[in-house]
Motif scaffolding. Sequence first.
Motif, PDB file in Angstrom:
ATOM      1  N   ARG A 153       1.046  -1.236   0.062  1.00 25.51           N
ATOM      2  CA  ARG A 153      -0.045  -0.103  -0.062  1.00 25.51           C
ATOM      3  C   ARG A 153       0.810   1.227   0.150  1.00 25.51           C
ATOM      4  O   ARG A 153       0.429   2.153  -0.597  1.00 25.51           O
ATOM      5  CB  ARG A 153      -0.981  -0.096   1.249  1.00 25.51           C
ATOM      6  CG  ARG A 153      -2.214   1.102   1.041  1.00 25.51           C
ATOM      7  CD  ARG A 153      -3.230   0.891   2.134  1.00 25.51           C
ATOM      8  NE  ARG A 153      -2.885   1.473   3.214  1.00 25.51           N
ATOM      9  CZ  ARG A 153      -3.438   1.189   4.440  1.00 25.51           C
ATOM     10  NH1 ARG A 153      -4.162   0.303   4.439  1.00 25.51           N
ATOM     11  NH2 ARG A 153      -3.343   1.738   5.481  1.00 25.51           N
ATOM     12  N   VAL A 154       1.970   1.265   0.732  1.00 27.14           N
ATOM     13  CA  VAL A 154       2.861   2.434   0.906  1.00 27.14           C
ATOM     14  C   VAL A 154       3.686   2.659  -0.497  1.00 27.14           C
ATOM     15  O   VAL A 154       3.587   3.834  -0.769  1.00 27.14           O
ATOM     16  CB  VAL A 154       3.853   2.243   2.063  1.00 27.14           C
ATOM     17  CG1 VAL A 154       5.006   3.257   1.888  1.00 27.14           C
ATOM     18  CG2 VAL A 154       3.198   2.420   3.281  1.00 27.14           C
ATOM     19  N   ALA A 155       3.771   1.539  -1.366  1.00 31.26           N
ATOM     20  CA  ALA A 155       4.336   1.569  -2.493  1.00 31.26           C
ATOM     21  C   ALA A 155       3.295   1.763  -3.800  1.00 31.26           C
ATOM     22  O   ALA A 155       3.588   1.962  -4.766  1.00 31.26           O
ATOM     23  CB  ALA A 155       5.241   0.165  -2.936  1.00 31.26           C
ATOM     24  N   LYS A 156       2.012   1.903  -3.193  1.00 29.47           N
ATOM     25  CA  LYS A 156       1.041   2.399  -4.250  1.00 29.47           C
ATOM     26  C   LYS A 156       0.612   1.289  -5.066  1.00 29.47           C
ATOM     27  O   LYS A 156      -0.008   1.271  -6.191  1.00 29.47           O
ATOM     28  CB  LYS A 156       1.340   3.685  -4.716  1.00 29.47           C
ATOM     29  CG  LYS A 156       1.443   4.715  -4.121  1.00 29.47           C
ATOM     30  CD  LYS A 156       1.525   6.216  -4.754  1.00 29.47           C
ATOM     31  CE  LYS A 156       1.665   7.510  -3.969  1.00 29.47           C
ATOM     32  NZ  LYS A 156       0.795   7.592  -2.830  1.00 29.47           N
ATOM     33  N   LYS A 157       0.933   0.060  -4.703  1.00 38.30           N
ATOM     34  CA  LYS A 157       0.457  -1.186  -5.257  1.00 38.30           C
ATOM     35  C   LYS A 157      -0.652  -1.591  -4.606  1.00 38.30           C
ATOM     36  O   LYS A 157      -0.743  -2.935  -4.076  1.00 38.30           O
ATOM     37  CB  LYS A 157       1.567  -2.284  -5.050  1.00 38.30           C
ATOM     38  CG  LYS A 157       2.807  -1.702  -6.122  1.00 38.30           C
ATOM     39  CD  LYS A 157       4.207  -2.872  -5.886  1.00 38.30           C
ATOM     40  CE  LYS A 157       5.264  -2.276  -6.576  1.00 38.30           C
ATOM     41  NZ  LYS A 157       6.440  -3.329  -6.562  1.00 38.30           N
ATOM     42  N   TYR A 158      -1.912  -0.860  -4.944  1.00 34.73           N
ATOM     43  CA  TYR A 158      -3.340  -0.999  -4.404  1.00 34.73           C
ATOM     44  C   TYR A 158      -3.766  -2.396  -4.771  1.00 34.73           C
ATOM     45  O   TYR A 158      -4.365  -3.238  -3.791  1.00 34.73           O
ATOM     46  CB  TYR A 158      -4.182   0.007  -4.733  1.00 34.73           C
ATOM     47  CG  TYR A 158      -3.455   1.537  -4.110  1.00 34.73           C
ATOM     48  CD1 TYR A 158      -3.044   1.514  -2.777  1.00 34.73           C
ATOM     49  CD2 TYR A 158      -3.256   2.457  -5.187  1.00 34.73           C
ATOM     50  CE1 TYR A 158      -2.510   2.819  -2.481  1.00 34.73           C
ATOM     51  CE2 TYR A 158      -2.654   3.605  -4.901  1.00 34.73           C
ATOM     52  CZ  TYR A 158      -2.366   3.732  -3.270  1.00 34.73           C
ATOM     53  OH  TYR A 158      -1.790   4.885  -3.041  1.00 34.73           O
ATOM     54  N   ASP A 159      -3.850  -2.820  -5.996  1.00 31.13           N
ATOM     55  CA  ASP A 159      -4.508  -4.110  -6.254  1.00 31.13           C
ATOM     56  C   ASP A 159      -3.879  -5.304  -5.425  1.00 31.13           C
ATOM     57  O   ASP A 159      -4.500  -6.234  -4.992  1.00 31.13           O
ATOM     58  CB  ASP A 159      -4.395  -4.359  -7.770  1.00 31.13           C
ATOM     59  CG  ASP A 159      -5.415  -3.204  -8.375  1.00 31.13           C
ATOM     60  OD1 ASP A 159      -6.184  -3.015  -7.837  1.00 31.13           O
ATOM     61  OD2 ASP A 159      -5.140  -3.400  -9.847  1.00 31.13           O
ATOM     62  N   GLU A 160      -2.357  -5.356  -5.624  1.00 28.72           N
ATOM     63  CA  GLU A 160      -1.786  -6.382  -4.901  1.00 28.72           C
ATOM     64  C   GLU A 160      -1.842  -6.358  -3.341  1.00 28.72           C
ATOM     65  O   GLU A 160      -2.216  -7.496  -2.636  1.00 28.72           O
ATOM     66  CB  GLU A 160      -0.284  -6.210  -5.123  1.00 28.72           C
ATOM     67  CG  GLU A 160       0.059  -6.562  -6.584  1.00 28.72           C
ATOM     68  CD  GLU A 160       1.742  -6.239  -6.806  1.00 28.72           C
ATOM     69  OE1 GLU A 160       2.356  -6.894  -6.097  1.00 28.72           O
ATOM     70  OE2 GLU A 160       1.804  -5.599  -7.648  1.00 28.72           O
ATOM     71  N   ALA A 161      -1.947  -5.183  -2.661  1.00 29.28           N
ATOM     72  CA  ALA A 161      -2.213  -5.097  -1.439  1.00 29.28           C
ATOM     73  C   ALA A 161      -3.554  -5.462  -1.161  1.00 29.28           C
ATOM     74  O   ALA A 161      -3.847  -6.606  -0.027  1.00 29.28           O
ATOM     75  CB  ALA A 161      -1.875  -3.781  -0.734  1.00 29.28           C
ATOM     76  N   ALA A 162      -4.686  -5.239  -1.810  1.00 32.25           N
ATOM     77  CA  ALA A 162      -5.983  -5.479  -1.600  1.00 32.25           C
ATOM     78  C   ALA A 162      -6.056  -6.941  -1.652  1.00 32.25           C
ATOM     79  O   ALA A 162      -6.723  -7.636  -1.068  1.00 32.25           O
ATOM     80  CB  ALA A 162      -7.038  -4.744  -2.541  1.00 32.25           C
ATOM     81  N   LEU A 212      -8.525   0.397  -0.772  1.00 33.97           N
ATOM     82  CA  LEU A 212      -9.374   0.930  -1.877  1.00 33.97           C
ATOM     83  C   LEU A 212      -9.510   2.346  -1.738  1.00 33.97           C
ATOM     84  O   LEU A 212      -9.593   2.713  -2.897  1.00 33.97           O
ATOM     85  CB  LEU A 212     -10.579   0.031  -1.735  1.00 33.97           C
ATOM     86  CG  LEU A 212     -10.580  -1.553  -2.118  1.00 33.97           C
ATOM     87  CD1 LEU A 212     -11.816  -2.270  -1.782  1.00 33.97           C
ATOM     88  CD2 LEU A 212      -9.927  -1.680  -3.478  1.00 33.97           C
ATOM     89  N   GLN A 213      -9.802   2.892  -0.678  1.00 34.83           N
ATOM     90  CA  GLN A 213      -9.818   4.549  -0.505  1.00 34.83           C
ATOM     91  C   GLN A 213      -8.719   4.930  -1.218  1.00 34.83           C
ATOM     92  O   GLN A 213      -8.885   6.216  -1.891  1.00 34.83           O
ATOM     93  CB  GLN A 213     -10.235   4.730   0.876  1.00 34.83           C
ATOM     94  CG  GLN A 213     -10.725   6.196   1.011  1.00 34.83           C
ATOM     95  CD  GLN A 213     -10.909   6.383   2.659  1.00 34.83           C
ATOM     96  OE1 GLN A 213     -10.222   5.789   3.515  1.00 34.83           O
ATOM     97  NE2 GLN A 213     -11.664   7.301   2.724  1.00 34.83           N
ATOM     98  N   GLU A 214      -7.529   4.618  -0.704  1.00 34.07           N
ATOM     99  CA  GLU A 214      -6.293   5.254  -1.260  1.00 34.07           C
ATOM    100  C   GLU A 214      -6.197   5.075  -2.846  1.00 34.07           C
ATOM    101  O   GLU A 214      -5.870   5.945  -3.293  1.00 34.07           O
ATOM    102  CB  GLU A 214      -5.121   4.982  -0.609  1.00 34.07           C
ATOM    103  CG  GLU A 214      -5.074   5.292   0.890  1.00 34.07           C
ATOM    104  CD  GLU A 214      -3.948   4.559   1.484  1.00 34.07           C
ATOM    105  OE1 GLU A 214      -2.758   4.402   0.918  1.00 34.07           O
ATOM    106  OE2 GLU A 214      -3.913   4.654   2.676  1.00 34.07           O
ATOM    107  N   SER A 215      -6.757   4.091  -3.564  1.00 30.78           N
ATOM    108  CA  SER A 215      -6.581   3.870  -4.938  1.00 30.78           C
ATOM    109  C   SER A 215      -7.771   4.746  -5.466  1.00 30.78           C
ATOM    110  O   SER A 215      -7.839   4.507  -6.897  1.00 30.78           O
ATOM    111  CB  SER A 215      -6.505   2.330  -4.975  1.00 30.78           C
ATOM    112  OG  SER A 215      -8.001   2.012  -4.883  1.00 30.78           O
ATOM    113  N   GLY A 216      -8.428   5.082  -4.770  1.00 29.55           N
ATOM    114  CA  GLY A 216      -9.631   6.045  -5.269  1.00 29.55           C
ATOM    115  C   GLY A 216     -10.929   5.215  -5.609  1.00 29.55           C
ATOM    116  O   GLY A 216     -11.867   5.786  -6.268  1.00 29.55           O
TER     117      GLY A 216
END
Length: 173
Positions: free
Chosen positions: A51-60, A88-92
């Motif tokens: 999530r910190v690396a903005k890899k939202y799909d992988e984190a989710a 998900l919120q951070e990813s928009g």
Amino acid sequence: GFHPSLRPSVSEAAGLRAVFAALLVWALTPGMAGALSDAAAKDMEKAMELRVAKKYDEAAAILRGLAGRSAADPETRSEALYQQGLTLQESGRLAEALDLFDSVVREYPGQPSAPYAQLAWSLGQARSGPSDKAMAGLDVLMARYPRFGAAGLLAMGDLQEQAVKGNLQVPGQ
């Protein structure tokens, strides 16, 4: 002062103040750290790194898997759902995040992540439309989780201030 490009917007500032108050409560409350199994803690840590690396799909995906494997452990499952909502919120993907926060509050109201999910749901509602749902959510936060009263009051005050400035829609105005 902050450089203008670094200054948070009014809604970001409101959220930050409410989250800060909630973090103060969290710091004074026994939390999830000791409650997670080693495997769950590793999954949670990996998801947070992603999530910190903005890899939202992988984190989710990791958090979704953890929630699925944790059906018999409400504390771990609710935390995984809450963290997935934040991701998900951070990813928009606010609508999906709001659904997850709502699920945590409805299905796991007594778990440590529930008041945080209620706060996140309320602040998300403030971003997505008229503030009546946000205010009602903050009322629930303060009634159901009295230790979070300061966070709720800060967020309410900030939402009212935004409404006065015309940054939010308020019913009847």
